[in-house]
Design a protein around this motif. Structure first.
Motif, PDB file in Angstrom:
ATOM      1  N   ARG A  12      45.040  43.383  44.053  1.00  0.00           N
ATOM      2  CA  ARG A  12      44.561  42.191  43.361  1.00  0.00           C
ATOM      3  C   ARG A  12      43.050  42.275  43.197  1.00  0.00           C
ATOM      4  NH1 ARG A  12      45.537  36.044  44.267  1.00  0.00           N
ATOM      5  NH2 ARG A  12      44.317  36.256  46.160  1.00  0.00           N
ATOM      6  N   LYS A  13      42.576  41.679  42.119  1.00  0.00           N
ATOM      7  CA  LYS A  13      41.135  41.717  41.865  1.00  0.00           C
ATOM      8  C   LYS A  13      40.742  40.357  41.335  1.00  0.00           C
ATOM      9  CE  LYS A  13      38.450  44.220  38.422  1.00  0.00           C
ATOM     10  NZ  LYS A  13      38.422  45.479  37.670  1.00  0.00           N
ATOM     11  N   ILE A  14      39.848  39.658  42.019  1.00  0.00           N
ATOM     12  CA  ILE A  14      39.421  38.358  41.500  1.00  0.00           C
ATOM     13  C   ILE A  14      37.899  38.262  41.414  1.00  0.00           C
ATOM     14  CG2 ILE A  14      41.445  36.887  41.979  1.00  0.00           C
ATOM     15  CD1 ILE A  14      40.368  36.204  44.639  1.00  0.00           C
ATOM     16  N   PHE A  21      33.277  41.216  42.809  1.00  0.00           N
ATOM     17  CA  PHE A  21      34.729  41.037  42.828  1.00  0.00           C
ATOM     18  C   PHE A  21      35.203  40.976  44.273  1.00  0.00           C
ATOM     19  CE2 PHE A  21      34.646  43.526  38.728  1.00  0.00           C
ATOM     20  CZ  PHE A  21      35.217  42.542  37.928  1.00  0.00           C
ATOM     21  N   VAL A  22      36.261  40.198  44.507  1.00  0.00           N
ATOM     22  CA  VAL A  22      36.978  40.333  45.777  1.00  0.00           C
ATOM     23  C   VAL A  22      38.251  41.116  45.463  1.00  0.00           C
ATOM     24  CG1 VAL A  22      38.296  39.140  47.569  1.00  0.00           C
ATOM     25  CG2 VAL A  22      36.041  38.297  46.905  1.00  0.00           C
ATOM     26  N   ILE A  23      38.399  42.223  46.146  1.00  0.00           N
ATOM     27  CA  ILE A  23      39.523  43.123  45.888  1.00  0.00           C
ATOM     28  C   ILE A  23      40.465  43.083  47.096  1.00  0.00           C
ATOM     29  CG2 ILE A  23      40.167  45.509  45.318  1.00  0.00           C
ATOM     30  CD1 ILE A  23      38.155  44.623  43.334  1.00  0.00           C
ATOM     31  N   ILE A  36      34.799  42.855  49.605  1.00  0.00           N
ATOM     32  CA  ILE A  36      33.953  42.410  48.502  1.00  0.00           C
ATOM     33  C   ILE A  36      33.285  43.623  47.857  1.00  0.00           C
ATOM     34  CG2 ILE A  36      32.008  41.840  50.065  1.00  0.00           C
ATOM     35  CD1 ILE A  36      31.651  39.382  48.053  1.00  0.00           C
ATOM     36  N   ALA A  37      33.424  43.691  46.534  1.00  0.00           N
ATOM     37  CA  ALA A  37      32.796  44.786  45.781  1.00  0.00           C
ATOM     38  C   ALA A  37      31.548  44.207  45.134  1.00  0.00           C
ATOM     39  CB  ALA A  37      33.755  45.337  44.742  1.00  0.00           C
ATOM     40  N   LYS A  38      30.407  44.457  45.780  1.00  0.00           N
ATOM     41  CA  LYS A  38      29.160  43.840  45.311  1.00  0.00           C
ATOM     42  C   LYS A  38      28.643  44.496  44.049  1.00  0.00           C
ATOM     43  CE  LYS A  38      27.558  41.514  49.366  1.00  0.00           C
ATOM     44  NZ  LYS A  38      26.811  41.584  50.609  1.00  0.00           N
ATOM     45  N   SER A  39      28.159  43.651  43.152  1.00  0.00           N
ATOM     46  CA  SER A  39      27.574  44.082  41.874  1.00  0.00           C
ATOM     47  C   SER A  39      28.544  44.870  40.999  1.00  0.00           C
ATOM     48  CB  SER A  39      26.318  44.937  42.105  1.00  0.00           C
ATOM     49  OG  SER A  39      25.397  44.223  42.872  1.00  0.00           O
ATOM     50  N   GLY A  68      32.882  37.108  57.521  1.00  0.00           N
ATOM     51  CA  GLY A  68      32.787  37.441  56.101  1.00  0.00           C
ATOM     52  C   GLY A  68      33.567  38.690  55.823  1.00  0.00           C
ATOM     53  N   LEU A  69      33.803  38.912  54.552  1.00  0.00           N
ATOM     54  CA  LEU A  69      34.648  40.034  54.167  1.00  0.00           C
ATOM     55  C   LEU A  69      33.941  41.360  54.387  1.00  0.00           C
ATOM     56  CD1 LEU A  69      36.033  38.673  50.776  1.00  0.00           C
ATOM     57  CD2 LEU A  69      37.212  38.751  52.989  1.00  0.00           C
ATOM     58  N   PRO A  70      34.695  42.409  54.692  1.00  0.00           N
ATOM     59  CA  PRO A  70      34.109  43.745  54.717  1.00  0.00           C
ATOM     60  C   PRO A  70      33.557  44.083  53.321  1.00  0.00           C
ATOM     61  CG  PRO A  70      36.342  43.779  55.616  1.00  0.00           C
ATOM     62  CD  PRO A  70      36.128  42.426  55.038  1.00  0.00           C
ATOM     63  N   VAL A  71      32.559  44.922  53.294  1.00  0.00           N
ATOM     64  CA  VAL A  71      31.934  45.279  52.013  1.00  0.00           C
ATOM     65  C   VAL A  71      32.411  46.666  51.591  1.00  0.00           C
ATOM     66  CG1 VAL A  71      29.732  45.748  50.864  1.00  0.00           C
ATOM     67  CG2 VAL A  71      29.926  43.847  52.492  1.00  0.00           C
ATOM     68  N   LEU A  72      32.853  46.737  50.344  1.00  0.00           N
ATOM     69  CA  LEU A  72      33.287  48.027  49.809  1.00  0.00           C
ATOM     70  C   LEU A  72      32.050  48.874  49.537  1.00  0.00           C
ATOM     71  CD1 LEU A  72      35.766  49.639  48.801  1.00  0.00           C
ATOM     72  CD2 LEU A  72      35.333  48.691  46.542  1.00  0.00           C
ATOM     73  N   GLN A  73      31.957  49.989  50.242  1.00  0.00           N
ATOM     74  CA  GLN A  73      30.770  50.833  50.134  1.00  0.00           C
ATOM     75  C   GLN A  73      30.956  51.920  49.083  1.00  0.00           C
ATOM     76  OE1 GLN A  73      28.229  49.739  51.798  1.00  0.00           O
ATOM     77  NE2 GLN A  73      26.934  51.258  50.779  1.00  0.00           N
ATOM     78  N   GLU A  74      32.097  52.602  49.203  1.00  0.00           N
ATOM     79  CA  GLU A  74      32.395  53.669  48.242  1.00  0.00           C
ATOM     80  C   GLU A  74      33.853  53.574  47.814  1.00  0.00           C
ATOM     81  OE1 GLU A  74      31.667  57.637  49.824  1.00  0.00           O
ATOM     82  OE2 GLU A  74      29.945  56.805  50.910  1.00  0.00           O
TER      83      GLU A  74
END
Ligand code: ZN
Length: 255
Positions: A12-14, A21-23, A36-39, A68-74
């Motif tokens: 899911r992607k919102i 985006f929150v994936i 969370i996919a920042k920027s 808070g949500l983990p951050v998607l790095q790569e």
């Protein structure tokens, strides 16, 4: 801060604010997680074309100490599944499977068998080697087994008579009991659906068999339709909710 890497499927992607985006990912190592996919919205380069629904990707996520949500790095794209994306019917099937996983899987719970099943049916769906309906029957019956919700197709739910010993070619199925009924125990008054013994045999075979063999079973279009109608009633009934994507799938599907 700690980080982990894992293969994952995008469920899911919102949109989240102006830039992010929150994936929701179904990861191999940690089960279902939201990150969370920042920027990702703002930058064309960052995660470009990688975070599409149903894509299989390798991810690195950072888990902060604060809430808070983990951050998607790569994120690296492994399988983009272009043929699913360009077909409305294939997208509808994949959306239904993703919704089942997303709705009924607890976050952070590793589910390797289910991950492998989902990956397998997506790859087959993209390759068009098997029919969409056959793959969906396979996914649903295995999903039910993994969730501990298999329909009882082996014996009468009341008197335990084995299915092989039931003479009739069509057998009543009782959704409330979650199983078949022999002719003796079958309800004469209540309108319950019937399943052909052929379908029962196929479903039992798929339930036990490995994925590669199960997908090679040749079914007539009548059998596919009967199996689909049965499972698409049984699954929502036992999960207690009608998946939204199933409704859409049924609207666009032509038998
Ligand atoms: Zn019985």
């Amino acid at each position: 801060m700690s980080s982990y890497s894992t293969p994952a499927i995008v469920l899911r992607k919102i949109d989240y604010g102006e830039y992010d985006f929150v994936i929701t990912l179904f990861t191999l190592k940690k089960g279902k997680v939201s990150v969370i996919a920042k920027s990702a919205k703002k930058s064309k380069k960052r995660f470009a074309g990688v975070l599409e629904l149903f894509s299989i990707i390798d991810v690195v996520c950072n888990v902060g100490r604060r809430k808070g949500l983990p951050v998607l790095q790569e994120a690296t794209l492994k399988y983009p599944f272009p043929n699913i994306r360009t077909s409305m019917l294939k997208t509808a099937y994949a959306s239904y499977w993703a919704e089942l996983i997303n709705e009924w899987m607890e976050s952070g719970q590793k589910q390797v068998q289910l991950y492998q099943l989902f990956q397998y049916v997506l790859r087959e769906l993209d390759s068009s080697r098997a029919s969409e309906a056959a793959l969906s029957i396979l996914f649903q019956i295995k999903f039910l087994t993994i969730s501990g919700l298999s329909p009882n197709l082996r014996q009468c739910s009341v008197c335990r008579t084995e299915v092989e010993k039931i003479k009739e070619t069509r057998v009543q199925f009782d959704y409330a009991n979650g199983g078949i009924l022999c002719n003796e125990c079958a309800s004469k008054t209540l309108q319950k659906p019937f399943l052909s013994k052929g379908i029962i045999k196929q479903l039992l075979w798929m339930e036990k068999g490995d994925l590669v063999k199960a997908v090679r079973i040749k079914s007539s279009s009548d059998a596919l339709r009967e199996g689909s109608e049965f499972l698409e009633t049984f699954v929502p009934y036992h999960l207690g909710k009608e998946p939204r994507s199933l409704k859409f799938l049924q609207q666009i599907r032509k038998w």
